[in-house]
Motif scaffolding. Sequence first.
Motif, PDB file in Angstrom:
ATOM      1  N   TYR A  44      31.925  39.932  36.940  1.00 12.64           N
ATOM      2  CA  TYR A  44      33.141  40.272  36.207  1.00 12.64           C
ATOM      3  C   TYR A  44      33.227  41.743  35.809  1.00 12.64           C
ATOM      4  O   TYR A  44      34.321  42.318  35.832  1.00 12.64           O
ATOM      5  CB  TYR A  44      33.286  39.391  34.965  1.00 12.64           C
ATOM      6  N   PRO A  45      32.118  42.413  35.412  1.00 16.54           N
ATOM      7  CA  PRO A  45      32.242  43.840  35.083  1.00 16.54           C
ATOM      8  C   PRO A  45      32.841  44.662  36.213  1.00 16.54           C
ATOM      9  O   PRO A  45      33.521  45.659  35.955  1.00 16.54           O
ATOM     10  CB  PRO A  45      30.794  44.253  34.789  1.00 16.54           C
ATOM     11  N   ALA A  46      32.589  44.256  37.452  1.00 21.37           N
ATOM     12  CA  ALA A  46      33.190  44.972  38.582  1.00 21.37           C
ATOM     13  C   ALA A  46      34.636  44.533  38.796  1.00 21.37           C
ATOM     14  O   ALA A  46      35.534  45.359  38.969  1.00 21.37           O
ATOM     15  CB  ALA A  46      32.376  44.734  39.850  1.00 21.37           C
ATOM     16  N   ALA A  47      34.884  43.232  38.786  1.00 17.58           N
ATOM     17  CA  ALA A  47      36.213  42.713  39.112  1.00 17.58           C
ATOM     18  C   ALA A  47      37.201  42.840  37.960  1.00 17.58           C
ATOM     19  O   ALA A  47      38.413  42.818  38.184  1.00 17.58           O
ATOM     20  CB  ALA A  47      36.108  41.250  39.535  1.00 17.58           C
ATOM     21  N   GLY A  48      36.705  42.987  36.737  1.00 20.54           N
ATOM     22  CA  GLY A  48      37.595  42.988  35.586  1.00 20.54           C
ATOM     23  C   GLY A  48      38.556  44.155  35.530  1.00 20.54           C
ATOM     24  O   GLY A  48      39.572  44.089  34.832  1.00 20.54           O
ATOM     25  N   VAL A  49      38.269  45.240  36.260  1.00 21.41           N
ATOM     26  CA  VAL A  49      39.152  46.404  36.230  1.00 21.41           C
ATOM     27  C   VAL A  49      40.119  46.424  37.414  1.00 21.41           C
ATOM     28  O   VAL A  49      40.947  47.334  37.511  1.00 21.41           O
ATOM     29  CB  VAL A  49      38.329  47.705  36.224  1.00 21.41           C
ATOM     30  N   LEU A  50      40.025  45.439  38.302  1.00 19.63           N
ATOM     31  CA  LEU A  50      40.793  45.491  39.546  1.00 19.63           C
ATOM     32  C   LEU A  50      42.268  45.171  39.362  1.00 19.63           C
ATOM     33  O   LEU A  50      43.062  45.366  40.283  1.00 19.63           O
ATOM     34  CB  LEU A  50      40.181  44.536  40.579  1.00 19.63           C
ATOM     35  N   TRP A  51      42.654  44.704  38.185  1.00 16.89           N
ATOM     36  CA  TRP A  51      44.080  44.443  37.952  1.00 16.89           C
ATOM     37  C   TRP A  51      44.903  45.716  38.148  1.00 16.89           C
ATOM     38  O   TRP A  51      46.065  45.661  38.570  1.00 16.89           O
ATOM     39  CB  TRP A  51      44.297  43.899  36.536  1.00 16.89           C
ATOM     40  N   TYR A  52      44.292  46.870  37.860  1.00 19.16           N
ATOM     41  CA  TYR A  52      45.005  48.138  38.015  1.00 19.16           C
ATOM     42  C   TYR A  52      45.345  48.390  39.485  1.00 19.16           C
ATOM     43  O   TYR A  52      46.467  48.784  39.813  1.00 19.16           O
ATOM     44  CB  TYR A  52      44.157  49.279  37.462  1.00 19.16           C
ATOM     45  N   LEU A  53      44.376  48.147  40.380  1.00 19.33           N
ATOM     46  CA  LEU A  53      44.642  48.329  41.801  1.00 19.33           C
ATOM     47  C   LEU A  53      45.700  47.349  42.297  1.00 19.33           C
ATOM     48  O   LEU A  53      46.552  47.702  43.111  1.00 19.33           O
ATOM     49  CB  LEU A  53      43.349  48.156  42.609  1.00 19.33           C
ATOM     50  N   VAL A  54      45.640  46.113  41.793  1.00 18.84           N
ATOM     51  CA  VAL A  54      46.641  45.103  42.176  1.00 18.84           C
ATOM     52  C   VAL A  54      48.037  45.569  41.760  1.00 18.84           C
ATOM     53  O   VAL A  54      48.994  45.527  42.550  1.00 18.84           O
ATOM     54  CB  VAL A  54      46.301  43.748  41.533  1.00 18.84           C
ATOM     55  N   THR A  55      48.155  46.009  40.519  1.00 18.53           N
ATOM     56  CA  THR A  55      49.458  46.462  40.005  1.00 18.53           C
ATOM     57  C   THR A  55      49.948  47.686  40.757  1.00 18.53           C
ATOM     58  O   THR A  55      51.126  47.788  41.125  1.00 18.53           O
ATOM     59  CB  THR A  55      49.339  46.778  38.504  1.00 18.53           C
ATOM     60  N   TYR A  56      49.043  48.628  41.002  1.00 17.55           N
ATOM     61  CA  TYR A  56      49.404  49.854  41.727  1.00 17.55           C
ATOM     62  C   TYR A  56      49.890  49.512  43.137  1.00 17.55           C
ATOM     63  O   TYR A  56      50.892  50.066  43.610  1.00 17.55           O
ATOM     64  CB  TYR A  56      48.186  50.774  41.785  1.00 17.55           C
ATOM     65  N   LEU A  57      49.187  48.591  43.793  1.00 13.49           N
ATOM     66  CA  LEU A  57      49.574  48.200  45.145  1.00 13.49           C
ATOM     67  C   LEU A  57      50.981  47.621  45.169  1.00 13.49           C
ATOM     68  O   LEU A  57      51.805  47.978  46.033  1.00 13.49           O
ATOM     69  CB  LEU A  57      48.569  47.186  45.695  1.00 13.49           C
ATOM     70  N   TRP A  58      51.282  46.737  44.224  1.00 14.27           N
ATOM     71  CA  TRP A  58      52.612  46.132  44.193  1.00 14.27           C
ATOM     72  C   TRP A  58      53.699  47.171  43.903  1.00 14.27           C
ATOM     73  O   TRP A  58      54.783  47.135  44.508  1.00 14.27           O
ATOM     74  CB  TRP A  58      52.665  45.012  43.153  1.00 14.27           C
ATOM     75  N   LEU A  59      53.432  48.107  43.004  1.00 19.26           N
ATOM     76  CA  LEU A  59      54.427  49.137  42.698  1.00 19.26           C
ATOM     77  C   LEU A  59      54.637  50.066  43.894  1.00 19.26           C
ATOM     78  O   LEU A  59      55.757  50.530  44.129  1.00 19.26           O
ATOM     79  CB  LEU A  59      54.003  49.927  41.458  1.00 19.26           C
ATOM     80  N   VAL A  60      53.585  50.333  44.639  1.00 19.94           N
ATOM     81  CA  VAL A  60      53.732  51.122  45.868  1.00 19.94           C
ATOM     82  C   VAL A  60      54.617  50.370  46.861  1.00 19.94           C
ATOM     83  O   VAL A  60      55.542  50.941  47.450  1.00 19.94           O
ATOM     84  CB  VAL A  60      52.349  51.427  46.483  1.00 19.94           C
ATOM     85  N   LEU A  61      54.353  49.082  47.058  1.00 15.23           N
ATOM     86  CA  LEU A  61      55.135  48.290  48.005  1.00 15.23           C
ATOM     87  C   LEU A  61      56.599  48.169  47.580  1.00 15.23           C
ATOM     88  O   LEU A  61      57.500  48.115  48.427  1.00 15.23           O
ATOM     89  CB  LEU A  61      54.520  46.892  48.146  1.00 15.23           C
ATOM     90  N   LEU A  62      56.840  48.125  46.275  1.00 14.00           N
ATOM     91  CA  LEU A  62      58.202  47.978  45.759  1.00 14.00           C
ATOM     92  C   LEU A  62      58.934  49.317  45.637  1.00 14.00           C
ATOM     93  O   LEU A  62      60.143  49.329  45.383  1.00 14.00           O
ATOM     94  CB  LEU A  62      58.173  47.300  44.384  1.00 14.00           C
ATOM     95  N   SER A  63      58.233  50.425  45.809  1.00 18.05           N
ATOM     96  CA  SER A  63      58.818  51.742  45.537  1.00 18.05           C
ATOM     97  C   SER A  63      60.056  52.067  46.360  1.00 18.05           C
ATOM     98  O   SER A  63      61.023  52.626  45.821  1.00 18.05           O
ATOM     99  CB  SER A  63      57.762  52.835  45.718  1.00 18.05           C
ATOM    100  N   PRO A  64      60.108  51.783  47.670  1.00 20.14           N
ATOM    101  CA  PRO A  64      61.354  52.082  48.395  1.00 20.14           C
ATOM    102  C   PRO A  64      62.579  51.395  47.778  1.00 20.14           C
ATOM    103  O   PRO A  64      63.633  52.017  47.630  1.00 20.14           O
ATOM    104  CB  PRO A  64      61.065  51.560  49.808  1.00 20.14           C
ATOM    105  N   LEU A  65      62.421  50.124  47.399  1.00 15.26           N
ATOM    106  CA  LEU A  65      63.529  49.403  46.766  1.00 15.26           C
ATOM    107  C   LEU A  65      63.832  49.973  45.387  1.00 15.26           C
ATOM    108  O   LEU A  65      64.991  50.207  45.035  1.00 15.26           O
ATOM    109  CB  LEU A  65      63.191  47.921  46.662  1.00 15.26           C
TER     110      LEU A  65
END
Length: 366
Positions: free
Chosen positions: A118-139
Amino acid sequence: MTDTITAGRDRYFDTLRAVAIIRVVLFHAFPLAALELVFPSMGVMFALGGSLMVKSLDRSATRAVRSRVRRLLPALWVMALIVVPVMIQRGWPDRPSWPHLLLWILPVADPPASEFGYPAAGVLWYLVTYLWLVLLSPLLLSLYRRWNLPTVLLPLFGLMLLTAYPDTFGTTAGWVVQNVLAFGSCWILGFAHREGDLAKLRPAVVLGLAAACVAGGLGWAYLHPADTGMDLTGLPVAYAVFSIGFVLALLRWAPQMDWLARARPLDGFVSMVNNRAVTIYLWHNVAITVAVYLFDPLKLWRIPTQGLESAVDFTIALTTLAVIVLALGWVEDIAARRPPRFSPFVRRRPLQQPLAPAPAPAPAAI
């Protein structure tokens, strides 16, 4: 081996990103709610990402999304190659089926982890959120250019609805949607900065809005205290509004950063943090956890004062993080299509002096 700083870098943005990452590290090492009040790192980092995304989207939307994803994921894949086998080897009683492990390759939701990991995976929400915002950016950028203010407010309105109806998307998807909505307005304010719309607003208006957002977020947290006191992170709407206030103030003005080049150690540190930002973020919590595990073997409890004990513990964490950055940071160079290098530091390319005009030829003798 060193690299050069390109002439087009925004050193104000680089400095904001460095401060944000340092604050994240400090918060996880010393989890005091007050640190969130000093500087809302997540909102600032998403705003910087949104601003930089506009410049790339105007050249090519497909290439912009592909480039951002390429820069983001290789460091995660290296972490997966290390962390996932260790979690399996250490025992993972509720290990999910292998398709769920694919989230370590394409993190459209938080990758699964054991208690040990969990100490490694617990911070990955940021990458998940960033990825979705990148994918949604054109729209999102298309919507912003048609209806700018409604688009800025749209994620905040959606977050309020989700807070009122928290079971709409279920646990896993709901967590992803909540984070995207919580930081979507900051991301879109990055659009406003890059488009020049924030600069058009009168300073008094921006300061008033910023102060109202900060005061509103703090007031909501004060009226709804957590067990540990005023914890904005546990109140998504309050934290989103609070972050918007900071982003408005920080992006409305662009101070001159010429002085940074003269403060060479600080300038080099800011460059280093930016060059290894993903690696530092991904591994800092692991480094802090390693320092905790070493507490008893190193007999740190013998240190007479708690302050000195914390300082030694934090020094161990920073040393561990430095080793990880040196060992794995080169992955970010490959992701950015730069020659891989061991050193995270860069050197500034000296400015070329204009050539002096050649002397006029002497008149020919007659």
